[in-house]
Design a protein around this motif. Structure first.
Motif, PDB file in Angstrom:
ATOM      1  N   HIS A  90      54.099   6.005  44.528  1.00 50.20           N
ATOM      2  CA  HIS A  90      55.439   6.263  45.445  1.00 50.20           C
ATOM      3  C   HIS A  90      55.356   5.023  46.410  1.00 50.20           C
ATOM      4  O   HIS A  90      54.320   4.787  47.062  1.00 50.20           O
ATOM      5  CB  HIS A  90      54.859   7.507  45.975  1.00 50.20           C
ATOM      6  CG  HIS A  90      55.258   8.757  45.115  1.00 50.20           C
ATOM      7  ND1 HIS A  90      54.843   9.928  45.521  1.00 50.20           N
ATOM      8  CD2 HIS A  90      55.539   8.901  43.990  1.00 50.20           C
ATOM      9  CE1 HIS A  90      54.889  10.884  44.387  1.00 50.20           C
ATOM     10  NE2 HIS A  90      55.505  10.148  43.535  1.00 50.20           N
ATOM     11  N   PRO A  91      56.590   4.462  46.486  1.00 43.51           N
ATOM     12  CA  PRO A  91      56.626   3.217  47.511  1.00 43.51           C
ATOM     13  C   PRO A  91      56.356   3.533  48.858  1.00 43.51           C
ATOM     14  O   PRO A  91      56.723   4.706  49.243  1.00 43.51           O
ATOM     15  CB  PRO A  91      57.888   2.756  47.188  1.00 43.51           C
ATOM     16  CG  PRO A  91      58.901   3.989  46.755  1.00 43.51           C
ATOM     17  CD  PRO A  91      57.918   4.640  45.883  1.00 43.51           C
ATOM     18  N   THR A  92      55.929   2.763  49.567  1.00 43.48           N
ATOM     19  CA  THR A  92      55.529   2.952  50.979  1.00 43.48           C
ATOM     20  C   THR A  92      56.736   2.429  51.899  1.00 43.48           C
ATOM     21  O   THR A  92      56.928   3.253  53.123  1.00 43.48           O
ATOM     22  CB  THR A  92      54.194   2.022  51.531  1.00 43.48           C
ATOM     23  OG1 THR A  92      54.685   0.590  51.438  1.00 43.48           O
ATOM     24  CG2 THR A  92      53.149   2.342  50.431  1.00 43.48           C
ATOM     25  N   GLY A  93      57.656   1.539  51.529  1.00 40.16           N
ATOM     26  CA  GLY A  93      58.718   1.147  52.452  1.00 40.16           C
ATOM     27  C   GLY A  93      58.270   0.671  53.512  1.00 40.16           C
ATOM     28  O   GLY A  93      58.984   0.324  54.418  1.00 40.16           O
ATOM     29  N   ALA A  94      57.185   0.044  53.715  1.00 41.95           N
ATOM     30  CA  ALA A  94      56.540  -0.628  54.884  1.00 41.95           C
ATOM     31  C   ALA A  94      57.000  -2.005  54.978  1.00 41.95           C
ATOM     32  O   ALA A  94      57.077  -2.694  53.925  1.00 41.95           O
ATOM     33  CB  ALA A  94      55.054  -0.632  54.829  1.00 41.95           C
ATOM     34  N   PRO A  95      57.816  -2.424  56.093  1.00 44.74           N
ATOM     35  CA  PRO A  95      57.918  -4.005  56.170  1.00 44.74           C
ATOM     36  C   PRO A  95      56.892  -4.584  56.332  1.00 44.74           C
ATOM     37  O   PRO A  95      55.610  -4.404  56.582  1.00 44.74           O
ATOM     38  CB  PRO A  95      59.005  -3.771  57.766  1.00 44.74           C
ATOM     39  CG  PRO A  95      58.071  -2.655  58.365  1.00 44.74           C
ATOM     40  CD  PRO A  95      57.817  -1.699  57.255  1.00 44.74           C
ATOM     41  N   GLY A  96      57.246  -5.777  55.745  1.00 44.60           N
ATOM     42  CA  GLY A  96      55.993  -7.009  55.680  1.00 44.60           C
ATOM     43  C   GLY A  96      56.731  -8.372  55.525  1.00 44.60           C
ATOM     44  O   GLY A  96      58.039  -8.439  55.548  1.00 44.60           O
ATOM     45  N   VAL A  97      55.818  -9.359  55.648  1.00 46.62           N
ATOM     46  CA  VAL A  97      56.360 -10.884  55.259  1.00 46.62           C
ATOM     47  C   VAL A  97      56.144 -10.960  54.061  1.00 46.62           C
ATOM     48  O   VAL A  97      56.308 -12.234  53.651  1.00 46.62           O
ATOM     49  CB  VAL A  97      55.624 -11.686  56.407  1.00 46.62           C
ATOM     50  CG1 VAL A  97      55.595 -11.123  57.843  1.00 46.62           C
ATOM     51  CG2 VAL A  97      53.992 -11.582  56.122  1.00 46.62           C
ATOM     52  N   ILE A  98      55.505 -10.378  53.043  1.00 48.79           N
ATOM     53  CA  ILE A  98      55.360 -10.698  51.591  1.00 48.79           C
ATOM     54  C   ILE A  98      56.700 -10.790  50.904  1.00 48.79           C
ATOM     55  O   ILE A  98      57.510  -9.639  50.978  1.00 48.79           O
ATOM     56  CB  ILE A  98      54.381  -9.730  50.971  1.00 48.79           C
ATOM     57  CG1 ILE A  98      53.092  -9.846  51.852  1.00 48.79           C
ATOM     58  CG2 ILE A  98      54.164 -10.173  49.496  1.00 48.79           C
ATOM     59  CD1 ILE A  98      52.407 -11.209  51.890  1.00 48.79           C
ATOM     60  N   ARG A  99      56.873 -11.769  50.191  1.00 48.88           N
ATOM     61  CA  ARG A  99      58.058 -11.909  49.375  1.00 48.88           C
ATOM     62  C   ARG A  99      57.615 -11.768  47.928  1.00 48.88           C
ATOM     63  O   ARG A  99      56.633 -12.473  47.528  1.00 48.88           O
ATOM     64  CB  ARG A  99      58.875 -13.176  49.610  1.00 48.88           C
ATOM     65  CG  ARG A  99      59.923 -13.589  48.882  1.00 48.88           C
ATOM     66  CD  ARG A  99      60.906 -14.827  49.116  1.00 48.88           C
ATOM     67  NE  ARG A  99      59.836 -15.880  49.309  1.00 48.88           N
ATOM     68  CZ  ARG A  99      59.643 -16.555  48.613  1.00 48.88           C
ATOM     69  NH1 ARG A  99      60.144 -16.701  47.283  1.00 48.88           N
ATOM     70  NH2 ARG A  99      58.630 -18.073  48.553  1.00 48.88           N
ATOM     71  N   VAL A 100      58.585 -10.832  47.051  1.00 51.54           N
ATOM     72  CA  VAL A 100      58.433 -10.671  45.838  1.00 51.54           C
ATOM     73  C   VAL A 100      59.339 -11.113  44.963  1.00 51.54           C
ATOM     74  O   VAL A 100      60.604 -10.987  45.111  1.00 51.54           O
ATOM     75  CB  VAL A 100      57.879  -9.418  45.437  1.00 51.54           C
ATOM     76  CG1 VAL A 100      57.509  -9.110  44.169  1.00 51.54           C
ATOM     77  CG2 VAL A 100      56.741  -8.853  46.448  1.00 51.54           C
ATOM     78  N   GLU A 101      59.254 -11.930  43.808  1.00 53.71           N
ATOM     79  CA  GLU A 101      60.235 -12.268  42.935  1.00 53.71           C
ATOM     80  C   GLU A 101      60.021 -11.948  41.600  1.00 53.71           C
ATOM     81  O   GLU A 101      58.666 -12.119  41.169  1.00 53.71           O
ATOM     82  CB  GLU A 101      60.379 -14.017  43.282  1.00 53.71           C
ATOM     83  CG  GLU A 101      61.132 -14.304  44.723  1.00 53.71           C
ATOM     84  CD  GLU A 101      61.388 -15.575  44.687  1.00 53.71           C
ATOM     85  OE1 GLU A 101      60.914 -16.449  43.651  1.00 53.71           O
ATOM     86  OE2 GLU A 101      61.809 -16.281  45.757  1.00 53.71           O
ATOM     87  N   GLN A 102      60.752 -11.827  40.976  1.00 51.87           N
ATOM     88  CA  GLN A 102      60.868 -12.032  39.296  1.00 51.87           C
ATOM     89  C   GLN A 102      60.854 -13.315  39.151  1.00 51.87           C
ATOM     90  O   GLN A 102      61.403 -14.089  39.405  1.00 51.87           O
ATOM     91  CB  GLN A 102      61.928 -11.298  38.740  1.00 51.87           C
ATOM     92  CG  GLN A 102      62.047  -9.562  38.964  1.00 51.87           C
ATOM     93  CD  GLN A 102      63.093  -9.137  38.154  1.00 51.87           C
ATOM     94  OE1 GLN A 102      63.441  -9.443  36.940  1.00 51.87           O
ATOM     95  NE2 GLN A 102      63.882  -8.130  38.739  1.00 51.87           N
ATOM     96  N   VAL A 103      59.831 -13.559  37.698  1.00 51.61           N
ATOM     97  CA  VAL A 103      59.734 -15.000  37.360  1.00 51.61           C
ATOM     98  C   VAL A 103      60.031 -15.139  35.853  1.00 51.61           C
ATOM     99  O   VAL A 103      59.652 -14.118  35.172  1.00 51.61           O
ATOM    100  CB  VAL A 103      58.365 -15.731  38.057  1.00 51.61           C
ATOM    101  CG1 VAL A 103      58.644 -15.644  39.582  1.00 51.61           C
ATOM    102  CG2 VAL A 103      57.238 -14.849  37.487  1.00 51.61           C
ATOM    103  N   GLY A 104      60.317 -16.354  35.481  1.00 46.93           N
ATOM    104  CA  GLY A 104      60.513 -16.544  33.931  1.00 46.93           C
ATOM    105  C   GLY A 104      59.358 -16.856  33.236  1.00 46.93           C
ATOM    106  O   GLY A 104      58.292 -17.128  34.043  1.00 46.93           O
ATOM    107  N   ARG A 105      59.301 -16.861  31.995  1.00 48.27           N
ATOM    108  CA  ARG A 105      58.104 -17.085  31.389  1.00 48.27           C
ATOM    109  C   ARG A 105      57.436 -18.883  31.465  1.00 48.27           C
ATOM    110  O   ARG A 105      56.371 -18.662  31.375  1.00 48.27           O
ATOM    111  CB  ARG A 105      58.130 -16.864  29.790  1.00 48.27           C
ATOM    112  CG  ARG A 105      58.877 -15.442  29.418  1.00 48.27           C
ATOM    113  CD  ARG A 105      57.900 -14.372  29.829  1.00 48.27           C
ATOM    114  NE  ARG A 105      58.785 -13.233  29.862  1.00 48.27           N
ATOM    115  CZ  ARG A 105      58.787 -12.339  28.846  1.00 48.27           C
ATOM    116  NH1 ARG A 105      58.529 -12.783  27.604  1.00 48.27           N
ATOM    117  NH2 ARG A 105      59.541 -11.147  29.010  1.00 48.27           N
ATOM    118  N   LEU A 106      58.505 -19.413  32.071  1.00 48.43           N
ATOM    119  CA  LEU A 106      58.068 -20.868  32.271  1.00 48.43           C
ATOM    120  C   LEU A 106      56.990 -20.778  33.318  1.00 48.43           C
ATOM    121  O   LEU A 106      56.261 -21.589  33.642  1.00 48.43           O
ATOM    122  CB  LEU A 106      59.101 -21.821  32.654  1.00 48.43           C
ATOM    123  CG  LEU A 106      60.039 -21.915  31.603  1.00 48.43           C
ATOM    124  CD1 LEU A 106      61.195 -22.923  31.930  1.00 48.43           C
ATOM    125  CD2 LEU A 106      59.366 -22.722  30.329  1.00 48.43           C
TER     126      LEU A 106
END
Length: 226
Positions: A90-106
């Protein structure tokens, strides 16, 4: 005889990433030479029947692989290597400075390097990247996520669409615990739900979790470590 649900879930997630699957008396073995991911090199046990273990050990020995087994609930006799809690995240929804991105196979070499370093085995990154590049080719239900602190990669996760909706994430790791929640929260958002494995020492939790233990059977050699 069928595997307990948590073990069946792990097999369903990891089998497409493995090289060999073997079924024996209700147990399922995944074998992936040249890759140090525990779940890709283990026999999943349906129960605690000790009569099966010598035959499992013999097969692993014949393949020149450690006799690593995964069990749900009570651990198999031997040396515990790792334990994870498998359940609904279950997601925490906590704010933070970490950025998450989807990346390609390259980006797979960077992704694999981040994951391998997160588990303390950076030397395995090239082999892991090469193996996954072949296994993920043509896979449409898989997404790679990278977590960043500034411009530095601090976490990696492989998300797979779940068979009944939502998603599954059993292969992930972070270099900074602060990246755990943002990485898993993003994975949760991909499918509107997430089944995940959390190491026992992590402060996050899963709902209705089952402990899965990876153990080396007595007399076995050292297991891979990711």
């Amino acid at each position: 005889m069928s595997l307990p649900p948590a073990l069946a879930e792990l097999v369903a997630y990891f089998e497409p990433l493995s090289t060999i699957r073997r079924d024996f008396r209700g147990a399922v073995t995944l074998h992936t030479p040249g890759v140090n991911v525990l779940a890709l090199n283990a026999t999943y046990l349906p129960d605690g029947n000790a009569d099966r273990l010598p035959l499992v050990r013999a097969w692993h020995h014949a393949q020149e692989m450690p006799a690593l087994v995964a069990s749900a609930g009570e651990s198999a006799p031997g040396e515990e290597v790792a334990a994870v809690r498998v359940g609904e995240y279950h997601p925490t929804g906590a704010p933070g400075v970490i950025r998450v991105e989807q990346v390609g196979r390259l980006h797979l070499p960077v992704w694999a390097a981040t994951l391998a370093e997160a588990h303390g085995t950076p030397e395995w990154a090239p082999a892991l990247s090469r193996h996954l590049a072949a296994r993920l080719e043509g896979e449409r239900d898989v997404t790679l996520l990278l977590a960043y602190a500034g411009s530095e990669e601090v976490g990696a996760l492989l998300w797979r669409a779940g068979p009944g909706g939502g998603g599954v994430a059993h292969l992930w790791g972070t270099l900074d615990p602060a990246a755990d929640a943002p990485l898993l929260d993003t994975a949760h958002a991909l499918g509107g739900g997430l089944r995940a494995s959390l190491p026992d020492h992590r402060p996050l939790s899963v709902h209705a979790g089952t402990v899965v233990t990876f153990s080396l059977l007595a007399g076995a050699t050292q297991a891979p470590g990711l």
